[in-house]
Design a protein around this motif. Structure first.
Motif, PDB file in Angstrom:
ATOM      1  N   CYS A  23       4.712 -10.205 -67.282  1.00 44.28           N
ATOM      2  CA  CYS A  23       5.534 -10.525 -66.113  1.00 44.28           C
ATOM      3  C   CYS A  23       6.236  -9.271 -65.598  1.00 44.28           C
ATOM      4  O   CYS A  23       6.274  -9.021 -64.387  1.00 44.28           O
ATOM      5  CB  CYS A  23       6.562 -11.596 -66.476  1.00 44.28           C
ATOM      6  N   ARG A  28       7.140  -9.827 -61.880  1.00 43.09           N
ATOM      7  CA  ARG A  28       7.453 -11.254 -61.795  1.00 43.09           C
ATOM      8  C   ARG A  28       8.577 -11.605 -62.769  1.00 43.09           C
ATOM      9  O   ARG A  28       8.734 -10.969 -63.814  1.00 43.09           O
ATOM     10  CB  ARG A  28       6.219 -12.109 -62.135  1.00 43.09           C
ATOM     11  N   ARG A  30      10.173 -13.770 -65.694  1.00 38.36           N
ATOM     12  CA  ARG A  30       9.574 -14.485 -66.834  1.00 38.36           C
ATOM     13  C   ARG A  30       9.532 -15.988 -66.581  1.00 38.36           C
ATOM     14  O   ARG A  30       8.595 -16.666 -67.026  1.00 38.36           O
ATOM     15  CB  ARG A  30      10.382 -14.161 -68.114  1.00 38.36           C
ATOM     16  N   GLU A  32       8.705 -17.554 -64.112  1.00 37.54           N
ATOM     17  CA  GLU A  32       7.615 -17.977 -63.228  1.00 37.54           C
ATOM     18  C   GLU A  32       6.371 -18.423 -63.992  1.00 37.54           C
ATOM     19  O   GLU A  32       5.464 -19.007 -63.392  1.00 37.54           O
ATOM     20  CB  GLU A  32       7.219 -16.827 -62.293  1.00 37.54           C
ATOM     21  N   VAL A  33       6.324 -18.148 -65.280  1.00 41.18           N
ATOM     22  CA  VAL A  33       5.128 -18.467 -66.070  1.00 41.18           C
ATOM     23  C   VAL A  33       5.497 -19.422 -67.204  1.00 41.18           C
ATOM     24  O   VAL A  33       6.389 -19.137 -67.998  1.00 41.18           O
ATOM     25  CB  VAL A  33       4.495 -17.192 -66.652  1.00 41.18           C
ATOM     26  N   VAL A 218      -1.494 -13.595 -65.711  1.00 42.28           N
ATOM     27  CA  VAL A 218      -0.127 -13.366 -65.231  1.00 42.28           C
ATOM     28  C   VAL A 218      -0.135 -12.339 -64.103  1.00 42.28           C
ATOM     29  O   VAL A 218       0.537 -12.509 -63.080  1.00 42.28           O
ATOM     30  CB  VAL A 218       0.791 -12.917 -66.385  1.00 42.28           C
ATOM     31  N   THR A 223       0.705 -19.572 -62.748  1.00 42.06           N
ATOM     32  CA  THR A 223       2.000 -20.189 -63.076  1.00 42.06           C
ATOM     33  C   THR A 223       2.024 -20.736 -64.495  1.00 42.06           C
ATOM     34  O   THR A 223       3.095 -20.930 -65.060  1.00 42.06           O
ATOM     35  CB  THR A 223       2.315 -21.339 -62.111  1.00 42.06           C
TER      36      THR A 223
END
Length: 239
Positions: A23, A28, A30, A32-33, A218, A223
């Motif tokens: 991420c 991104r 963290r 978000e996943v 990722v 997602t």
């Protein structure tokens, strides 16, 4: 059991580090996943330990293993995903425990899932399984539909009582133009997700990446990642 808990806790920590690093590298957050732990072939005791360690989403791919395991773990605060190829004669059982079916790839399966979801008084989340190794109108080696079929199937799911269109799923293909090109495969899935969301804005879930290629997923924008062996180790199949 203590040794197994220690093992699973250590493995989970390593996977968490990998996701966090991926991420960060992708710019991104963290959050978000979401990690889904694939518990296929592993016993209910492991699922219970994982729940104690904070896992909230687990996945199974065979109803004959999943149904009894769910029954043993029904008291746990878990969301259950079904990720295997699903035959219509197993749909009634799967609807009894699965919150999300990630392997929806044909009209007949949508009809069966809708009928059983309504009968059970449940709403089942559905992901369209996309086969990036499928020819136009064909099916993939591991199930799934060709990208050209996404729009029609999405509309069918969205209109089906008892079902909710959540997004797309893929498995990195072993053959075809994306074989050995996991990052490119997952980027293609993200493009298809963007197209899907034009017609179905709420279908934001993109499930891609497993133990060996979660970083690529990722980086592409997935997602959800589905991780089994990196958390649970390598184990012979049940039965």
């Amino acid at each position: 059991m203590t040794d197994r808990r220690t093992e699973l806790a250590g493995n989970l920590a390593k996977v968490e580090e990998r996701i966090a690093a991926a991420c960060a590298a992708a710019g991104r957050a963290r959050e978000e996943v979401t990690l889904i732990v694939v518990t296929k072939t592993y016993p209910a005791d492991d699922v219970r330990i994982l729940s104690e360690l904070g896992v909230r989403q687990v996945a199974e791919n065979r109803d004959q293993d999943a149904a009894p395991k769910y029954a043993e773990c029904a008291d746990l605060p878990l969301e259950w995903h079904f990720v295997g190829q699903l035959q219509t004669n197993k749909v009634r059982s799967v609807v009894g425990y699965a919150d999300v079916v990630q392997s929806v790839d044909r009209d007949r399966l949508v009809t069966a899932l809708s009928k059983e979801a309504v009968r059970a008084g449940r709403e089942i989340g559905c992901l369209i399984q996309v086969a990036l190794d499928a020819g136009a109108g064909g099916r993939g080696e591991r199930g799934g539909i060709a990208p050209a079929g996404i729009g029609e199937l999405a509309d069918l799911i969205a209109d089906a009582p008892g079902l909710r269109l959540d997004g797309l799923m893929t498995v990195a293909p072993l053959t075809g133009e994306y074989a050995g090109r996991e990052r490119a495969a997952f980027e293609r899935l993200m493009d298809l997700s963007t197209d899907l969301r034009r017609a179905h804005p709420a279908a934001t879930m993109v499930s891609a990446g497993m133990s060996a290629d979660l970083e690529e997923a990722v980086a592409a924008g997935a997602t959800h990642v589905r991780v089994g062996s990196a958390v649970l180790g390598v184990r012979a199949r049940l039965g």
